[in-house]
Design a protein around this motif. Sequence first.
Motif, PDB file in Angstrom:
ATOM      1  N   THR A   1       8.825 -10.968  12.912  1.00  0.00           N
ATOM      2  CA  THR A   1       9.813  -9.954  13.257  1.00  0.00           C
ATOM      3  C   THR A   1       9.104  -8.730  13.817  1.00  0.00           C
ATOM      4  O   THR A   1       7.880  -8.602  13.710  1.00  0.00           O
ATOM      5  CB  THR A   1      10.643  -9.546  12.029  1.00  0.00           C
ATOM      6  OG1 THR A   1       9.765  -8.899  11.090  1.00  0.00           O
ATOM      7  CG2 THR A   1      11.292 -10.766  11.381  1.00  0.00           C
TER       8      THR A   1
ATOM      9  N   LYS B   1       9.223  -5.766  12.615  1.00  0.00           N
ATOM     10  CA  LYS B   1       8.625  -5.015  11.506  1.00  0.00           C
ATOM     11  C   LYS B   1       7.287  -5.598  11.092  1.00  0.00           C
ATOM     12  O   LYS B   1       6.395  -4.876  10.638  1.00  0.00           O
ATOM     13  CB  LYS B   1       9.579  -4.990  10.316  1.00  0.00           C
ATOM     14  CG  LYS B   1      10.785  -4.069  10.515  1.00  0.00           C
ATOM     15  CD  LYS B   1      11.615  -3.956   9.245  1.00  0.00           C
ATOM     16  CE  LYS B   1      12.775  -2.979   9.444  1.00  0.00           C
ATOM     17  NZ  LYS B   1      13.598  -2.846   8.210  1.00  0.00           N
ATOM     18  N   ASP B   2       7.123  -6.926  11.269  1.00  0.00           N
ATOM     19  CA  ASP B   2       5.838  -7.556  10.950  1.00  0.00           C
ATOM     20  C   ASP B   2       4.711  -7.003  11.822  1.00  0.00           C
ATOM     21  O   ASP B   2       3.529  -7.055  11.436  1.00  0.00           O
ATOM     22  CB  ASP B   2       5.919  -9.071  11.164  1.00  0.00           C
ATOM     23  CG  ASP B   2       6.817  -9.759  10.151  1.00  0.00           C
ATOM     24  OD1 ASP B   2       6.954  -9.225   9.028  1.00  0.00           O
ATOM     25  OD2 ASP B   2       7.383 -10.818  10.493  1.00  0.00           O
TER      26      ASP B   2
ATOM     27  N   ASN C   1       4.242  -3.922  12.697  1.00  0.00           N
ATOM     28  CA  ASN C   1       3.871  -2.545  12.355  1.00  0.00           C
ATOM     29  C   ASN C   1       2.409  -2.468  11.926  1.00  0.00           C
ATOM     30  O   ASN C   1       1.960  -3.207  11.049  1.00  0.00           O
ATOM     31  CB  ASN C   1       4.775  -2.035  11.224  1.00  0.00           C
ATOM     32  CG  ASN C   1       4.761  -0.524  11.122  1.00  0.00           C
ATOM     33  OD1 ASN C   1       5.026   0.167  12.097  1.00  0.00           O
ATOM     34  ND2 ASN C   1       4.428  -0.019   9.953  1.00  0.00           N
TER      35      ASN C   1
ATOM     36  N   VAL D   1       8.764   0.737  15.199  1.00  0.00           N
ATOM     37  CA  VAL D   1       7.510   0.050  14.873  1.00  0.00           C
ATOM     38  C   VAL D   1       6.339   0.809  15.487  1.00  0.00           C
ATOM     39  O   VAL D   1       6.366   1.174  16.665  1.00  0.00           O
ATOM     40  CB  VAL D   1       7.528  -1.397  15.418  1.00  0.00           C
ATOM     41  CG1 VAL D   1       6.164  -2.054  15.253  1.00  0.00           C
ATOM     42  CG2 VAL D   1       8.603  -2.208  14.715  1.00  0.00           C
TER      43      VAL D   1
END
Length: 333
Positions: free
Chosen positions: A195, A197-198, A200, A225
């Motif tokens: 995703t 967010k992964d 970041n 992000v």
Amino acid sequence: SAKTEAAMNCEREGRNGMELLHLHYFREVAAMENITKAAKKLYVSQPALSTAIARLEKELDFLLFERKGNRIELTEAGRCFLEYVNSAFSLLEEGTLKSRQIANRNNRRMVIASGFGVLRNMLDDYRKIHPECEVELKFCDTDQIHAMLASGDADAGLNLGEILDSRLTSRDLMVGRYYIAVNNTHPFWGRNSVTLKDLNGQLLFCSNIARTFETGMEIFQRAGVSCNLLKLDERDVLFSAARKGLGGVFCMPMFEENKSVETKQEDADPTDRIYFIPISDCEAKASVTLVTRKDHYYTAENQDFIHFVTQRFLRNQNALNSDLEQRGIPVWK
């Protein structure tokens, strides 16, 4: 003398009917709204120009102009006629340009401005079938592609996303999702998807052309992000960085054009290959767009190469869709 010039014009008009020269005169008078000024610009005498306009009106059987003090203005019928005259001249200019290109001995040569290094592989394969091919590739960013097409220095362009210009036309050759490419030492190795967010805090690389960097930064900022996205030259340099474990690569994969990459972890050789993982919640579409000039003549050889490239990107599109379907991730339509 002016009288002799007018007489000669009238005689020629009587023999040949409406002439392009007199239509050209009409356009200039309509633009200047003044016979004297138009005559000076056309390098003809005022009486000769007046006589030519009068003969044109007589043949048309309606007035083109009416006097307004020291000026002349188009009548309603004159304005209508001017639109068609302008269209006729535009078609003649376009026909002249295309015919000149056909007559040019070098018209088989085609210059393509590209934001995708993968086009070099396609051209190499095409030349195996057509060694006489005269295609030249210019690798540059979107702004340069636009400028080269607009100036006529390029015959076609391959770009990330469309270029909005009334002189150009564009169509998508391939549309897909963005992926991350990693090697076996990366923490994302083996995952079915990631995703936004992964990503970041991750170090990612991308191409320095085709606006990949600008697109990526916009996607990450919109998602809140914070990752370190760096631009690198050429595809080989990008994937080399991933193979060495320096970071991931933000891209739209070209599975059919790079046999040294894999989509399945069990098929990937850690010493030689990298693994592509789709960003499942990224809603931005990645598209490879073919941009051409509306007024340009393309020879049969040019069209054949464009068709070849189109089919190669379609093959990549099918491979990309197949990968997403196997992962259970929606395919862009």
